[in-house]
Scaffold this motif. Sequence first.
Motif, short mmCIF file in Angstrom:
data_model
loop_
_atom_site.label_atom_id
_atom_site.label_comp_id
_atom_site.label_asym_id
_atom_site.label_seq_id
_atom_site.Cartn_x
_atom_site.Cartn_y
_atom_site.Cartn_z
N ALA A 87 56.41 34.04 27.06
CA ALA A 87 55.84 33.66 28.36
C ALA A 87 56.62 34.32 29.49
O ALA A 87 56.03 34.80 30.46
CB ALA A 87 55.86 32.15 28.52
N MET A 138 55.15 36.95 32.29
CA MET A 138 55.24 36.65 33.72
C MET A 138 55.98 37.76 34.47
O MET A 138 55.59 38.13 35.57
CB MET A 138 55.90 35.31 33.95
CG MET A 138 55.02 34.15 33.51
SD MET A 138 55.82 32.55 33.64
CE MET A 138 55.96 32.39 35.40
N GLU A 162 49.81 32.09 43.43
CA GLU A 162 50.22 31.54 42.14
C GLU A 162 49.09 31.64 41.13
O GLU A 162 49.31 31.98 39.97
CB GLU A 162 50.65 30.08 42.30
CG GLU A 162 51.07 29.41 41.01
CD GLU A 162 52.33 29.99 40.41
OE1 GLU A 162 52.50 29.88 39.18
OE2 GLU A 162 53.15 30.54 41.15
N PHE A 163 47.87 31.36 41.56
CA PHE A 163 46.71 31.46 40.67
C PHE A 163 46.52 32.90 40.18
O PHE A 163 46.28 33.13 39.00
CB PHE A 163 45.45 30.98 41.40
CG PHE A 163 44.21 31.15 40.59
CD1 PHE A 163 43.94 30.31 39.53
CD2 PHE A 163 43.31 32.16 40.90
CE1 PHE A 163 42.79 30.48 38.76
CE2 PHE A 163 42.16 32.32 40.15
CZ PHE A 163 41.91 31.49 39.08
N TRP A 199 48.81 35.27 40.01
CA TRP A 199 49.93 35.62 39.14
C TRP A 199 49.73 35.05 37.73
O TRP A 199 49.95 35.72 36.74
CB TRP A 199 51.23 35.13 39.75
CG TRP A 199 52.47 35.61 39.06
CD1 TRP A 199 52.58 36.64 38.18
CD2 TRP A 199 53.77 35.06 39.19
NE1 TRP A 199 53.87 36.78 37.76
CE2 TRP A 199 54.62 35.81 38.37
CE3 TRP A 199 54.30 34.01 39.92
CZ2 TRP A 199 55.97 35.55 38.26
CZ3 TRP A 199 55.65 33.77 39.81
CH2 TRP A 199 56.47 34.52 38.99
N GLN A 200 49.29 33.82 37.66
CA GLN A 200 49.04 33.20 36.36
C GLN A 200 47.91 33.91 35.62
O GLN A 200 47.99 34.14 34.41
CB GLN A 200 48.70 31.72 36.52
CG GLN A 200 49.87 30.86 36.87
CD GLN A 200 50.87 30.77 35.73
OE1 GLN A 200 50.49 30.69 34.59
NE2 GLN A 200 52.14 30.81 36.07
N ALA A 201 46.85 34.25 36.32
CA ALA A 201 45.72 34.93 35.69
C ALA A 201 46.13 36.30 35.16
O ALA A 201 45.76 36.68 34.04
CB ALA A 201 44.57 35.06 36.68
N SER A 216 49.21 37.22 34.30
CA SER A 216 50.14 37.06 33.18
C SER A 216 49.39 36.65 31.91
O SER A 216 49.72 37.12 30.82
CB SER A 216 51.24 36.04 33.51
OG SER A 216 50.72 34.75 33.65
N TYR A 217 48.35 35.81 32.02
CA TYR A 217 47.55 35.45 30.86
C TYR A 217 46.82 36.68 30.32
O TYR A 217 46.78 36.91 29.11
CB TYR A 217 46.53 34.37 31.19
CG TYR A 217 47.11 32.98 31.33
CD1 TYR A 217 48.11 32.53 30.49
CD2 TYR A 217 46.64 32.12 32.30
CE1 TYR A 217 48.65 31.26 30.63
CE2 TYR A 217 47.16 30.85 32.45
CZ TYR A 217 48.16 30.43 31.60
OH TYR A 217 48.68 29.17 31.74
#
Length: 56
Positions: free
Chosen positions: A45, A49, A22-23, A25-27, A29-30
């Motif tokens: 957003a 993602m 999850e970390f 994936w978030q990094a 996507s940012y």
Amino acid sequence: MLLQNPAFTVILLMAIVALLAEFVWQAVSYALGFSAIHAGQKPTALSAMKQAGYQI
């Protein structure tokens, strides 16, 4: 406790792997969102993602 209860160990390792995924994936996507903004686009957003999911 980890050696005495193998089910706990497996569940704990699965939770750690899920949190790390999850970390990442978030990094991603940012980073993709920031690069799209820098390129003059207006990403949502959800699109950032989805793009991260495709990139990973």
